[in-house]
Design a protein around this motif. Structure first.
Motif, PDB file in Angstrom:
ATOM      1  N   SER A  16       0.817  -1.211   0.000  1.00 15.39           N
ATOM      2  CA  SER A  16       0.000   0.000   0.000  1.00 15.39           C
ATOM      3  C   SER A  16       0.855   1.268   0.000  1.00 15.39           C
ATOM      4  O   SER A  16       0.383   2.347  -0.367  1.00 15.39           O
ATOM      5  CB  SER A  16      -0.925   0.016   1.226  1.00 15.39           C
ATOM      6  N   ARG A  67       2.519   4.260  -4.090  1.00 16.98           N
ATOM      7  CA  ARG A  67       1.377   5.117  -4.363  1.00 16.98           C
ATOM      8  C   ARG A  67       1.795   6.332  -5.180  1.00 16.98           C
ATOM      9  O   ARG A  67       2.995   6.618  -5.313  1.00 16.98           O
ATOM     10  CB  ARG A  67       0.743   5.579  -3.051  1.00 16.98           C
ATOM     11  N   LYS A  69     -10.817   7.833   3.232  1.00 16.31           N
ATOM     12  CA  LYS A  69     -10.314   6.878   2.251  1.00 16.31           C
ATOM     13  C   LYS A  69      -9.227   7.515   1.387  1.00 16.31           C
ATOM     14  O   LYS A  69      -8.167   6.921   1.152  1.00 16.31           O
ATOM     15  CB  LYS A  69     -11.473   6.373   1.376  1.00 16.31           C
ATOM     16  N   THR A  70      -9.477   8.737   0.928  1.00 14.98           N
ATOM     17  CA  THR A  70      -8.479   9.444   0.117  1.00 14.98           C
ATOM     18  C   THR A  70      -7.212   9.695   0.914  1.00 14.98           C
ATOM     19  O   THR A  70      -6.095   9.453   0.440  1.00 14.98           O
ATOM     20  CB  THR A  70      -9.055  10.788  -0.381  1.00 14.98           C
ATOM     21  N   SER A 125      -6.125   8.073   3.518  1.00 11.72           N
ATOM     22  CA  SER A 125      -5.473   6.794   3.787  1.00 11.72           C
ATOM     23  C   SER A 125      -4.586   6.369   2.615  1.00 11.72           C
ATOM     24  O   SER A 125      -3.461   5.900   2.810  1.00 11.72           O
ATOM     25  CB  SER A 125      -6.533   5.723   4.072  1.00 11.72           C
ATOM     26  N   GLU A 126      -5.083   6.547   1.398  1.00 16.19           N
ATOM     27  CA  GLU A 126      -4.305   6.161   0.211  1.00 16.19           C
ATOM     28  C   GLU A 126      -3.123   7.094  -0.010  1.00 16.19           C
ATOM     29  O   GLU A 126      -2.044   6.653  -0.411  1.00 16.19           O
ATOM     30  CB  GLU A 126      -5.216   6.130  -1.016  1.00 16.19           C
ATOM     31  N   GLY A 183      -0.518   6.038   2.306  1.00 18.78           N
ATOM     32  CA  GLY A 183       0.018   4.704   2.030  1.00 18.78           C
ATOM     33  C   GLY A 183      -0.356   3.676   3.070  1.00 18.78           C
ATOM     34  O   GLY A 183       0.396   2.738   3.322  1.00 18.78           O
ATOM     35  N   SER A 197      -2.786   0.576   4.621  1.00 17.37           N
ATOM     36  CA  SER A 197      -3.506  -0.567   4.058  1.00 17.37           C
ATOM     37  C   SER A 197      -5.002  -0.500   4.342  1.00 17.37           C
ATOM     38  O   SER A 197      -5.795  -1.121   3.640  1.00 17.37           O
ATOM     39  CB  SER A 197      -2.932  -1.876   4.612  1.00 17.37           C
ATOM     40  N   ASN A 198      -5.415   0.241   5.377  1.00 18.60           N
ATOM     41  CA  ASN A 198      -6.842   0.412   5.658  1.00 18.60           C
ATOM     42  C   ASN A 198      -7.064   1.733   6.387  1.00 18.60           C
ATOM     43  O   ASN A 198      -6.133   2.316   6.960  1.00 18.60           O
ATOM     44  CB  ASN A 198      -7.404  -0.766   6.463  1.00 18.60           C
ATOM     45  N   THR A 199      -8.296   2.186   6.367  1.00 18.82           N
ATOM     46  CA  THR A 199      -8.612   3.504   6.918  1.00 18.82           C
ATOM     47  C   THR A 199      -8.537   3.549   8.445  1.00 18.82           C
ATOM     48  O   THR A 199      -8.348   4.621   9.020  1.00 18.82           O
ATOM     49  CB  THR A 199     -10.023   3.946   6.477  1.00 18.82           C
ATOM     50  N   THR A 202      -5.325   5.010   9.622  1.00 20.50           N
ATOM     51  CA  THR A 202      -5.320   6.471   9.456  1.00 20.50           C
ATOM     52  C   THR A 202      -6.063   7.143  10.606  1.00 20.50           C
ATOM     53  O   THR A 202      -5.574   8.110  11.203  1.00 20.50           O
ATOM     54  CB  THR A 202      -5.977   6.849   8.121  1.00 20.50           C
TER      55      THR A 202
END
Length: 371
Positions: free
Chosen positions: A255, A258, A332-333, A335-336, A339, A341-343, A346
């Protein structure tokens, strides 16, 4: 003669078979070689060497069957699937913690009471954090499970109690502190200050900043691509009085690979600093990356100039995440971009709304309910 099964015919008429023995401090594979007069004999010798290596009879000088012996065997078996940094960490953890306590004991002798005492020693005598102790217990469990699989024994599994890690208040720059730091970075900005500014505006980790190359930054698409990180890891054997090595490798997790959109000001700075070879590192402008410790020292100097205290490089990441929440990023944004793997990571680890934001949200609630 073409190679098959890593066996080939040498010019002297003998067959040479190659097998993997381990990794060096930089993560490169180390090979062993077996020689014989026939193809089959060389192949069988290499197969036997692999079996001995995986069974734990090759590495280390510990008594066969003791826990330390299986620690070495676990490392030998898993070395090809582990990143160089992970391999070095596990080897160091075993040498510093697991082996000194459990080393010469047979697996069947290890009890739940021993494991609990081990955890208490790490917590109270060695003053390690609960997270570090959990990591050691997890590694112990992995080795113990490996012993059962290797030997086929059904061992009395010791009960493991993992210490709780109390939630800590994470340091985030106050807005006045952030403004002061930005003002400092803007004065005679160089590549090093530019790297700190990128971290504050993207949430990138220090290893990712140090591993960033100009080819990873696209002004055309206005993105930064993160595919590498720099770490200083423990060498297997010291070289020229150096116990560690600087290693450029893959990011922390899948993850962590990115792409991050560039803010307009960073895009403009990229165009300003970009006349460097695409394969050069951003912080140095050369083919040699910067040591993360040097960047940490540079940041410390900037913070001292601003009279900002109790801040390390990761504080910039915390600050970025908090500012994103304050302006309404969806998790969600964010979190990505970070980097994760899940929210939940974060939310629990990096997002820390201040009291003013909490008051604002409570006011919104008040206006939306009937009294």
């Amino acid at each position: 003669m073409a190679k098959r099964d890593n066996v080939h015919l040498r010019k002297d008429g003998r067959y040479e078979a190659r097998y993997v023995k381990g990794r060096d401090s930089t993560g490169r594979l180390i090979y062993g070689f077996c020689y014989a007069r026939t193809y089959e004999e060389a192949r069988d010798k290499a197969d036997n060497a692999r079996k001995k290596l995986h069974a734990g009879t090759c590495p280390g000088n510990h008594r066969p069957g003791c826990f330390a012996h299986y620690c070495d065997s676990w490392l030998a078996t898993n070395h090809t699937r582990l990143k160089a940094s992970s391999y070095a960490k596990y080897r160091t953890d075993m040498a510093n913690h697991l082996k000194p306590y459990f080393g010469e004991k047979a697996p069947e002798e290890i009890t739940s009471e021993m494991v609990d005492e081990f955890a208490q020693i790490l917590l109270h005598d060695k003053k390690l954090s609960p997270k570090t102790v959990r990591d050691q217990l997890t590694l112990f469990h992995s080795v113990f499970s490996y012993i059962e699989k290797r030997t086929g024994q059904v061992l009395p599994a010791p009960e493991i109690t993992y210490p709780k890690d109390p939630r800590k208040t994470v340091r985030v720059l106050e807005k006045e502190e952030e403004s002061a730091l930005l003002e400092c970075l803007a004065r005679e900005m160089d590549l090093c200050k530019f790297g700190v500014y990128i971290a504050l505006r993207t949430g990138m980790r220090i290893g990712e900043i140090c591993a960033l190359k100009w080819s990873d930054i696209s002004v055309r698409t206005a993105t930064i691509s993160i595919s590498h990180t720099v770490q200083r890891i423990q060498r297997r054997e010291p070289v020229a009085n150096s116990k560690t090595a600087l290693v450029v490798g893959s990011p922390k997790t899948d993850s962590s690979r990115r792409a991050i959109p560039l803010m307009p000001d960073i895009e403009a700075l990229c165009e300003y600093f970009a006349p460097h070879p695409p394969d050069s590192y951003v912080l140095t402008g050369t083919g040699q990356c910067m040591d993360p410790r040097k960047l940490q020292r540079r940041l410390k100097g900037y913070l001292k100039e601003c009279s900002i205290h109790e801040v390390h490089f990761h504080t910039l990441r915390h600050t970025f995440a908090t500012r994103c929440v304050e302006v309404g990023f969806d998790i969600k944004t964010l979190s990505e971009i970070l980097g994760h793997s899940n929210t939940s990571i974060t939310m629990n680890k990096y997002v820390h709304p201040d009291l003013n934001l909490k008051r604002e949200n409570m006011s919104r609630l008040k206006s939306g309910i009937c009294l």
